[in-house]
Enzyme design. Structure first.
Site, PDB file in Angstrom:
ATOM      1  N   LYS A  14       0.858  -1.186   0.000  1.00  0.00           N
ATOM      2  CA  LYS A  14       0.000   0.000   0.000  1.00  0.00           C
ATOM      3  C   LYS A  14       0.892   1.233   0.000  1.00  0.00           C
ATOM      4  CE  LYS A  14      -0.257   1.832   3.504  1.00  0.00           C
ATOM      5  NZ  LYS A  14       0.407   2.927   4.260  1.00  0.00           N
ATOM      6  N   ASP A 145      -4.750   0.558   8.597  1.00  0.00           N
ATOM      7  CA  ASP A 145      -4.510   0.339   7.162  1.00  0.00           C
ATOM      8  C   ASP A 145      -5.179  -0.918   6.624  1.00  0.00           C
ATOM      9  OD1 ASP A 145      -1.131   1.643   6.594  1.00  0.00           O
ATOM     10  OD2 ASP A 145      -3.125   2.491   6.255  1.00  0.00           O
TER      11      ASP A 145
HETATM   12  C1  LIG Z   1       0.398   5.928   8.371  1.00  0.00           C
HETATM   13  C2  LIG Z   1      -0.568   5.001   7.701  1.00  0.00           C
HETATM   14  O1  LIG Z   1       0.112   3.879   7.213  1.00  0.00           O
HETATM   15  C3  LIG Z   1      -1.229   5.701   6.505  1.00  0.00           C
HETATM   16  O2  LIG Z   1      -1.876   4.780   5.677  1.00  0.00           O
HETATM   17  C4  LIG Z   1      -1.633   4.513   8.671  1.00  0.00           C
HETATM   18  O3  LIG Z   1      -2.327   5.592   9.215  1.00  0.00           O
HETATM   19  C5  LIG Z   1      -1.028   3.675   9.794  1.00  0.00           C
HETATM   20  O4  LIG Z   1      -1.777   2.484   9.800  1.00  0.00           O
HETATM   21  P1  LIG Z   1      -1.297   1.252  10.715  1.00  0.00           P
HETATM   22  O5  LIG Z   1       0.173   1.037  10.564  1.00  0.00           O
HETATM   23  O6  LIG Z   1      -2.252   0.139  10.430  1.00  0.00           O
HETATM   24  O7  LIG Z   1      -1.544   1.865  12.154  1.00  0.00           O
HETATM   25  P2  LIG Z   1      -2.032   1.056  13.429  1.00  0.00           P
HETATM   26  O8  LIG Z   1      -1.208  -0.192  13.547  1.00  0.00           O
HETATM   27  O9  LIG Z   1      -3.507   0.992  13.418  1.00  0.00           O
HETATM   28  O10 LIG Z   1      -1.600   2.109  14.575  1.00  0.00           O
HETATM   29  C6  LIG Z   1      -0.260   2.214  14.989  1.00  0.00           C
HETATM   30  C7  LIG Z   1      -0.144   3.515  15.781  1.00  0.00           C
HETATM   31  O11 LIG Z   1      -0.048   4.601  14.846  1.00  0.00           O
HETATM   32  C8  LIG Z   1      -0.781   5.735  15.342  1.00  0.00           C
HETATM   33  N1  LIG Z   1      -1.846   6.051  14.368  1.00  0.00           N
HETATM   34  C9  LIG Z   1      -2.181   5.160  13.390  1.00  0.00           C
HETATM   35  C10 LIG Z   1      -3.164   5.515  12.474  1.00  0.00           C
HETATM   36  C11 LIG Z   1      -3.794   6.770  12.593  1.00  0.00           C
HETATM   37  N2  LIG Z   1      -4.767   7.142  11.724  1.00  0.00           N
HETATM   38  N3  LIG Z   1      -3.443   7.616  13.593  1.00  0.00           N
HETATM   39  C12 LIG Z   1      -2.470   7.289  14.474  1.00  0.00           C
HETATM   40  O12 LIG Z   1      -2.146   8.085  15.377  1.00  0.00           O
HETATM   41  C13 LIG Z   1      -1.313   5.348  16.712  1.00  0.00           C
HETATM   42  O13 LIG Z   1      -0.365   5.749  17.663  1.00  0.00           O
HETATM   43  C14 LIG Z   1      -1.362   3.832  16.619  1.00  0.00           C
HETATM   44  O14 LIG Z   1      -1.254   3.233  17.897  1.00  0.00           O
HETATM   45  N1  LIG Z   2       2.673 -10.297   8.855  1.00  0.00           N
HETATM   46  C1  LIG Z   2       3.285  -9.152   9.241  1.00  0.00           C
HETATM   47  N2  LIG Z   2       4.042  -8.456   8.357  1.00  0.00           N
HETATM   48  C2  LIG Z   2       4.634  -7.293   8.713  1.00  0.00           C
HETATM   49  N3  LIG Z   2       4.543  -6.732   9.945  1.00  0.00           N
HETATM   50  C3  LIG Z   2       3.808  -7.406  10.857  1.00  0.00           C
HETATM   51  C4  LIG Z   2       3.143  -8.633  10.556  1.00  0.00           C
HETATM   52  N4  LIG Z   2       2.482  -9.042  11.662  1.00  0.00           N
HETATM   53  C5  LIG Z   2       2.722  -8.116  12.617  1.00  0.00           C
HETATM   54  N5  LIG Z   2       3.538  -7.151  12.161  1.00  0.00           N
HETATM   55  C6  LIG Z   2       3.985  -5.957  12.926  1.00  0.00           C
HETATM   56  O1  LIG Z   2       3.247  -4.833  12.419  1.00  0.00           O
HETATM   57  C7  LIG Z   2       4.086  -3.676  12.336  1.00  0.00           C
HETATM   58  C8  LIG Z   2       4.139  -3.174  10.897  1.00  0.00           C
HETATM   59  O2  LIG Z   2       2.895  -3.292  10.326  1.00  0.00           O
HETATM   60  P1  LIG Z   2       2.753  -2.820   8.790  1.00  0.00           P
HETATM   61  O3  LIG Z   2       3.797  -3.544   7.991  1.00  0.00           O
HETATM   62  O4  LIG Z   2       1.366  -2.912   8.369  1.00  0.00           O
HETATM   63  O5  LIG Z   2       3.120  -1.288   8.916  1.00  0.00           O
HETATM   64  P2  LIG Z   2       4.111  -0.491   8.036  1.00  0.00           P
HETATM   65  O6  LIG Z   2       4.884  -1.375   7.121  1.00  0.00           O
HETATM   66  O7  LIG Z   2       4.847   0.396   8.963  1.00  0.00           O
HETATM   67  O8  LIG Z   2       3.188   0.305   7.096  1.00  0.00           O
HETATM   68  P3  LIG Z   2       2.485   1.713   7.354  1.00  0.00           P
HETATM   69  O9  LIG Z   2       3.497   2.665   7.930  1.00  0.00           O
HETATM   70  O10 LIG Z   2       1.991   2.065   6.012  1.00  0.00           O
HETATM   71  O11 LIG Z   2       1.411   1.390   8.342  1.00  0.00           O
HETATM   72  C9  LIG Z   2       5.445  -4.089  12.773  1.00  0.00           C
HETATM   73  O12 LIG Z   2       5.615  -3.670  14.104  1.00  0.00           O
HETATM   74  C10 LIG Z   2       5.441  -5.617  12.703  1.00  0.00           C
HETATM   75  O13 LIG Z   2       6.233  -6.182  13.705  1.00  0.00           O
END
Ligand SMILES: C[C@](O)(CO)[C@H](O)COP(=O)(O)OP(=O)(O)OC[C@H]1O[C@@H](n2ccc(N)nc2=O)[C@H](O)[C@@H]1O
Ligand SMILES: Nc1ncnc2c1ncn2[C@@H]1O[C@H](COP(=O)(O)OP(=O)(O)OP(=O)(O)O)[C@@H](O)[C@H]1O
Length: 304
Positions: A14, A145
């Site tokens: 994404k 997300d």
């Molecule tokens: C930054 C983005 O990737 C943009 O698409 C998303 O908003 C983040 O989505 P995500 O990684 O699925 O986030 P989550 O795992 O739900 O949340 C992780 C942490 O990011 C912060 N968080 C996330 C999403 C959001 N709209 N506001 C936030 O402040 C919060 O502190 C939350 O505890």
């Molecule tokens: N199957 C998985 N693949 C990747 N990360 C995972 C998985 N399961 C749990 N996690 C945990 O989720 C977090 C990352 O999630 P994710 O990959 O959706 O976020 P990201 O890559 O930072 O993307 P975004 O910033 O767009 O949310 C990490 O802390 C990771 O340890």
């Protein structure tokens, strides 16, 4: 060994082409306005079984940094749907051995874990004849997300990520993804954003119903930003090096960070120009061991 006819789902990366933070809820989550699109780069989830209990094994180039434990979003998604299915669908909720081929860098701003959770929900919904609509409440609880990753089609994301509206029809543009091999904590970046002054008041970004060229899309994107780019860069300075490297490549129209980073993307006139740029960047950065992917969008049309 994966059986050739075993049910499989691809979980595509994404990419946030822009990401405006427009508010903050009492629970601390931030309200967003973002254009989410999907790249061809993907993880792959396979179901094998039935089995006595849900289990997970992980392989692939980014598998070693990831635990196949109860916190993994694949297992969390499987168990959440099974709990729902046990009461709501016809009760047929056999367990499976889940296999994850981890091709996407972890904690990297491209929603890899979220895409895996969404792919697992789609796979099991097919096995248990669950309607896709029942997946959204579960998806929202798994992560902000995850809802947009259910359909894996371009969408304008609002709310904290659960409000999805149609996106412009995308052009056949080229996309280059670059990750410098440094994990970035999404919560930390949001905290740095709030500490750095927080929300910028601005009119809502204008989006047309379609873009006929990469150049037309970038002309509109130039009026937008990723509000998390500066906070992420302050925590992870190599993001600045990645952005400068992408921006210096031939035919690059736009270089920007995705999500909360550290993955950055470049927009090019077409997939071939993105692949040519990737070849040049891979030569330049060979000693840095950056992850790159180049190609086109996974889909150009919305499903919403
Ligand atoms: C930054 C983005 O990737 C943009 O698409 C998303 O908003 C983040 O989505 P995500 O990684 O699925 O986030 P989550 O795992 O739900 O949340 C992780 C942490 O990011 C912060 N968080 C996330 C999403 C959001 N709209 N506001 C936030 O402040 C919060 O502190 C939350 O505890
Ligand atoms: N199957 C998985 N693949 C990747 N990360 C995972 C998985 N399961 C749990 N996690 C945990 O989720 C977090 C990352 O999630 P994710 O990959 O959706 O976020 P990201 O890559 O930072 O993307 P975004 O910033 O767009 O949310 C990490 O802390 C990771 O340890």
């Amino acid at each position: 060994m994966t059986f050739p006819d075993a049910p499989q789902a691809t979980a595509h990366a994404k990419i946030n082409l822009f990401l405006h933070i427009t508010g903050r809820r009492d629970d601390g989550y931030h309200l967003l306005d973002s254009l989410a699109v999907f790249a061809g780069a993907a993880d792959r989830i396979t179901l094998e079984g039935p089995a006595d209990t849900m289990s997970l094994t992980i392989d692939g180039p980014f598998g070693q940094g990831l635990e196949a434990d109860d916190q993994n979003l694949v297992l969390r998604a499987a168990r959440a749907l099974q709990a729902k299915a046990g009461t709501a669908f016809n009760g047929l909720t056999e367990s499976f051995r889940l296999k994850l081929e981890k091709n996407l860098p972890v904690s990297s701003g491209i929603g890899g874990g979220s895409a895996d959770a969404a792919g697992t929900l789609r796979l099991l919904a097919r096995e248990w004849n669950a309607d896709q609509a029942t997946l959204f409440p579960i998806a929202e609880k798994l992560g902000a997300d995850v809802p947009v990753c259910i359909a894996q089609r371009p969408a304008r994301m609002q709310g904290i990520g659960e409000i999805l509206a149609p996106a412009p029809v995308l052009p056949d543009a080229g996309l280059l993804l670059v990750n410098p091999g440094v994990g970035v904590s999404t919560p930390e970046v949001f905290r740095a954003f709030a500490a750095g002054g927080g929300i910028t008041e601005r009119p809502q970004a204008f989006l047309p119903t379609r873009w006929d060229s990469a150049e037309a899309m970038v002309a509109d994107l130039n009026a937008t930003t990723n509000d998390l780019q500066a906070p992420a860069l302050s925590q992870c300075p190599v993001i600045g090096t990645v952005l400068a490297s992408i921006g210096s490549l031939p035919e690059c129209l736009l270089a920007r960070m995705s999500g909360s980073g550290a993955t950055c993307f470049g927009i090019f006139p077409n997939p071939d120009s993105a692949k040519n740029a990737a070849r040049i960047l891979n030569e330049q950065s060979a000693r840095l061991n950056w992850w790159t992917w180049a190609g086109g969008f996974h889909h150009t049309g919305s499903s919403t």
